[in-house]
Design a protein around this motif. Sequence first.
Motif: not given
Length: 535
Positions: A252-273
């Motif tokens: 639940n650490d704020p920095y961990v959540i922020a980085e996790y969501e940033l990783i999720q967003a990039q991977i989701a974008e990459e795998h839409s291709q």
Amino acid sequence: MKSGVYQFLVGCFAAIGSFLFGYDLGVIAEVVASDSFKTLFLQTDGDTRSGTVVALFTGGCFVGAFLASYSDPLGRRGTILMACCIFVVGGIIQTAGVVIAMLYVGRLIAGVGVGFLTMIIPIYQAELSHRKIRGKITSLQQLFNAIGQIFATWIGYGCYMTYAGTGDSREWRIPLAWYVNPSYYLPETSAQIVPALFLGGLIFLFPESPRHVKHFAYTHSQLTLRRWLCDHDRAEEGLRTLAKLHAHGDINDPYVIAEYELIQAQIAEEHSQKSIGYIDLFKGWPNLRRTILVMAIQASCQMTGVSAIQYFSPQIFAQIGISTGESLLFQGVTAIFAFLGTAVCIATIDSVGRRPLEIYGCLFLCATFAVNAAIIKVFPASTPSTSAHWSFVALTWLFNFVFFWTSGPLSWSIPAELFGTAMRLKGVSWGAMTSFAFNTMIGQVTPIAVSSIGWQYYIVFVVCNLGNAVFFWAFLPETKGLNLEDMNELFRDHPTFVPRSNWVPSSHIDEDAQIYAKGEQGKAISVSQHVERAV
């Protein structure tokens, strides 16, 4: 234990794989210079055969780097384990060699293992690191390379001084790993093999890369519901790994959540291709630009001339009248300077940045090669001079110190951080293959060139180092302090001609962490405090 210390220690353990590479780089100079080795293997076409012994190892590294790009299903840790097993097999074969063909095969197989390791380890280090210390951790690859060279050169020097002129094959077999007498195998030492066994045996005690876990889960989540459930657990494992790396396990650490969501967003974008292959590295200017940079960084590293010095120092020093024993001693001191240079790089890379180190480092390397070429020309072996000897040796030490402060570590640190998650394996693999291709070429050409044209061979490296500096000044963007997930945007929006660019990323992971902290705790977290706790 602080999060940054934990990341650093994990990075150190993974870098044992680079120790193996450094050991092989350092040990071969003593092996091909030893009397017993020359008698057994180099009586015919000595220059060509000694070059082939070196070149086959780096050729194997090329193959390993290529195969490593398909290792996603194994994970970063599984790939490291497999590479260690391959290396051990190659080490045994080359050490037990009684004909040149056995040595060739052993060097090739060991090279495949090292190719896997040197490609995957900086990726593993970069993916688990906080962005503010990523340069330090990925530079550990080169630090352990330097430690490997220290072990190799001093073991080789000791064996040379002990067995030179005796005809005893322990002069070169002990540095390689084992002593073999005509009737049975007697393992006197395991200089190469023990680190590989240690790394492979313990790697699964350390965390998997959080970016690989999430990437692999997303990739396979579309197959079946059953697979999706398993892969959902893998995604949660990615979050837990991030928390362990950055916040003592607090998901639940704020920095961990922020980085996790940033990783999720990039991977989701990459795998839409569509799926990524090698050809995609050359499609579109952002990808092509990164590929060119990675290839240029790795090729330029080899064309500094460092491999020529590492592989064939006795032959190079002989041009100025320095004996084989003295040259191996000097090479041992050179390895210590390499270690010190890498230590300085680790201390400065995340404050000074990648770009200045590459530019000014190449200019300095250019100057040292120019002066050494002049020394060899004016004071050849036929007209020895003590002052010229020491000037040449001192400049070689200085060259190695600056190389391992600048181009050496950066040749692995920068490529590991330039690509998005989906293309990272392919992109870094392409760069590593470029490195090993040029390394192979240097290994094959150097003994012949030193014998044929002497000091003029140095002019090649003078010109290349100067060209490297100009290229990096014009085209290498600064990646200090950026998230790995910022790299796609960097190469999409950043001007190709770098000087005077004012580009900044659109992601705001620190600000996002503050927002999460406000929402869950009612107050804003100090990002500087988080970084202080982490590093």
